[in-house]
Design a protein around this motif. Structure first.
Motif, PDB file in Angstrom:
ATOM      1  N   GLN A 256       0.774  -1.085   0.004  1.00 35.15           N
ATOM      2  CA  GLN A 256       0.067   0.095   0.056  1.00 35.15           C
ATOM      3  C   GLN A 256       0.817   1.335  -0.107  1.00 35.15           C
ATOM      4  N   MET A 257       2.121   1.109   0.736  1.00 31.14           N
ATOM      5  CA  MET A 257       2.851   2.357   0.803  1.00 31.14           C
ATOM      6  C   MET A 257       3.521   2.602  -0.534  1.00 31.14           C
ATOM      7  N   GLN A 258       3.836   1.451  -0.992  1.00 30.48           N
ATOM      8  CA  GLN A 258       4.440   1.607  -2.489  1.00 30.48           C
ATOM      9  C   GLN A 258       3.365   2.330  -3.434  1.00 30.48           C
ATOM     10  N   GLU A 259       2.233   1.666  -3.390  1.00 27.84           N
ATOM     11  CA  GLU A 259       1.144   2.333  -4.186  1.00 27.84           C
ATOM     12  C   GLU A 259       0.928   3.730  -4.156  1.00 27.84           C
ATOM     13  N   HIS A 260       0.800   4.078  -2.804  1.00 25.52           N
ATOM     14  CA  HIS A 260       0.679   5.529  -2.258  1.00 25.52           C
ATOM     15  C   HIS A 260       1.858   6.421  -2.865  1.00 25.52           C
ATOM     16  N   LEU A 264       1.759   9.341  -5.384  1.00 23.47           N
ATOM     17  CA  LEU A 264       2.505  10.812  -5.027  1.00 23.47           C
ATOM     18  C   LEU A 264       3.337  11.023  -6.246  1.00 23.47           C
ATOM     19  N   GLU A 265       3.957  10.069  -6.815  1.00 21.83           N
ATOM     20  CA  GLU A 265       5.017  10.406  -7.922  1.00 21.83           C
ATOM     21  C   GLU A 265       4.421  10.793  -9.045  1.00 21.83           C
ATOM     22  N   ASN A 266       2.963  10.055  -9.290  1.00 24.23           N
ATOM     23  CA  ASN A 266       2.409  10.475 -10.515  1.00 24.23           C
ATOM     24  C   ASN A 266       1.598  11.926 -10.422  1.00 24.23           C
ATOM     25  N   ILE A 267       1.286  12.187  -9.187  1.00 18.85           N
ATOM     26  CA  ILE A 267       0.749  13.745  -9.008  1.00 18.85           C
ATOM     27  C   ILE A 267       1.684  14.575  -9.076  1.00 18.85           C
TER      28      ILE A 267
END
Ligand code: ADP
Length: 513
Positions: A256-260, A264-267
């Protein structure tokens, strides 16, 4: 998490780009092969001893649990290596006191094989994963042999039944297992990538995770080993469950942290793109503005030079002074518009004191202002007012500005020979002003955007100068007067702008806001 295993980096070492005259086997390949072969030999040794194992069903159960542990495994990227957390190594370590060192390599091979099968295909090719499997196996087998030998020695010296004998050897064994594992991996990284790999930096980076790993591996291995010696299959599963579940929970958490993080990187990437687009918009706007300001500035400069060399021209040629005044007015207009847009953006209002004023009267004045321009351009300008007066409660100066913006746009964007018609009338509670031209018109996809600040129809940019601020200001002013504006247009057929403003019945009364 109990257990800490390393995986090879996904990128093969660069060759340095230089063509090799003589083909030499790189040192890291020899290193990889030696470790892989050692793993293979230890595995075969384990297989050879298997027929002599007591409680084979328990051993096979542990192999199964190690395989299940592959499902709870999670990898975290550290420097150039990936650190893998899993309870698999804890199961391998746990079998050592009961079945010996080689048994650990059998369990670990089963576990590594399952990990290899579960590894997504797109992460690495099967061929590469095969080499990785062999290396991982060898690395783990050697680490288990080193750590396991210490474990057996510690239990013999301290006694398997004492509290010290049940704890200290596990801790020592897992520390050794972890260090051997890490340094074997650092070795291959160093041989592959050269001095850019700083062993101590990797070791330091990995230190925090090693501590967690060592603690949980020692605990998990010790507890499982206790269960093997004292319970049957059900007991072992019961002891395994909390260890396996905690690893699984950790895996979910890290995922989940990795997805988060990815989110964030995408944002951030999206925001960076937006900023770049805004920057480009700002650049083109500045270029446009500079261009628009250059025309009146050049006129002023030329007139000033003429007046300097022929001072009498100021009296003889009124055209010169007219150009001077007109250019100065244009410049002032641009500056005003920019200041007003800034004011609107900051949430301010442009209208000052409102009074009752007659729109018919204001319109007459505005038409007289643009008539000269329309005549010069060869346009037919007409204006009709259905009844007089047309009372509005407005800031007279800004009302003039609304009408002037719409009329000068109609004149600006209509080619010679065309016509501009202005009509003002009372419709219900509103005074309606319609500005209709037979000019270039606005493409349908542009219509929703023409009231946005800085927006200009690209195709019309060469037809007339402008900064794309007039309509944004016009709309804001109309809204400040509780009215609305609509546009209808067809490309090549002209445009119709319709403004509605609330009327005042009797010029003494003020309309409700
Ligand atoms: P500008 O200073 O560029 O004229 P405006 O905000 O007044 O800025 O207008 C925005 C854009 O809308 C113009 O650049 C032009 O492309 C288009 N536009 C406005 N009025 C008309 C019109 N009567 N006919 C055709 N296009 C128009």
């Amino acid at each position: 998490m109990p257990g800490d295993t390393m995986t090879l980096p996904s990128q093969p070492a660069p060759d340095g780009g230089a063509p090799h005259v003589q083909k030499r086997i790189p040192l890291y390949r020899i290193y990889l092969s030696l470790i892989s072969l050692s793993g293979m030999a230890l595995f075969l040794g384990g297989l050879w001893r298997f027929p002599d194992y007591a409680d084979k069903h328990l051993f096979l159960l542990l192999c199964g649990l190690a395989a299940v542990s592959a499902l709870t495994t999670i990898s975290v990227q550290v420097e150039k290596s990936g650190i893998t957390y899993s309870v698999g190594p804890a199961v391998s370590l746990a079998v050592i006191p009961h079945w010996g060192l080689l048994a650990a390599t059998l369990v670990s091979t089963g576990f590594n094989g399952c990990l290899w099968l579960l590894k997504p295909k797109d992460q690495a090719t099967w061929k590469k994963s095969g080499a990785q499997l062999a290396f991982n196996n060898g690395m783990h087998a050697l680490a288990f042999v080193a750590g396991g030998a210490l474990l057996l020695w510690g239990r013999r010296v301290l006694g398997a039944d004492t509290l010290l004998g049940q704890t200290a050897p596990w801790l020592l064994a897992t520390i050794v297992y972890n260090e051997v594992n890490l340094w074997l991996l650092i070795g291959v990284l160093r041989l592959q990538h050269g001095p850019e790999i700083r062993p101590w930096a990797i070791w330091k980076e990995e230190r925090w995770s090693s501590q967690i790993s060592i603690l949980v591996l020692a605990l998990g291995g010790g507890v499982l080993s206790f269960a093997i010696q004292n319970y049957d299959a059900v007991g072992i599963i019961i002891f395994y469950l909390p260890i396996g579940l905690s690893a699984y929970a950790f895996r979910l958490y890290v995922r989940q942290m990795q997805e988060h993080m990815l989110n964030l990187e995408n944002i951030v990437a999206e925001r960076t793109r937006d900023l770049a687009a805004l920057n480009r918009q700002k650049d083109s706007y500045l270029a446009l503005l500079t261009h628009d300001m250059m025309t009146p500035i050049t006129s002023i400069q030329l007139c000033a030079e003429e007046l300097k060399s022929h001072p009498a021209a100021a009296v003889e040629d009124p055209f010169l002074t007219n150009i001077l005044l007109q250019s100065q007015k244009t410049l002032l207009n641009i500056v005003h518009n920019i200041l007003d847009i800034e004011k609107l953006q900051a949430g301010g209002s442009l209208s000052a004191a409102k009074v009752n004023c007659d729109l018919a009267d204001v319109l007459d004045h505005v038409v007289s202002l643009v008539r000269l321009d329309a005549d010069v351009r060869g346009l037919h300008l007409t204006h009709t007012v259905s009844s007089r007066p047309l009372w509005l409660y407005a800031d007279r100066q800004q009302l003039e500005r609304i009408l002037l913006n719409l009329l000068s746009n109609a004149v600006k964007y209509t080619p010679a020979g065309g016509s501009v018609q202005v009509r003002a009338q009372l419709i219900g509670q509103y005074v309606e002003v319609e500005v209709r031209d037979t000019g270039y018109g606005i493409p349908p996809q542009e219509i929703p955007h023409i009231f946005e600040r800085f927006h200009r129809v690209e195709r019309l940019q060469t037809k007339a100068p402008g900064a794309g601020l007039g309509l944004a200001i016009t709309k804001a002013l109309i809204e400040e007067h509780h009215g609305d504006i609509a546009v209808q247009s067809e490309e090549g057929q002209g445009a119709v702008f319709v403004v509605r403003l609330p009327r005042v019945e009797n010029h003494e009364t003020i309309p409700a806001a």
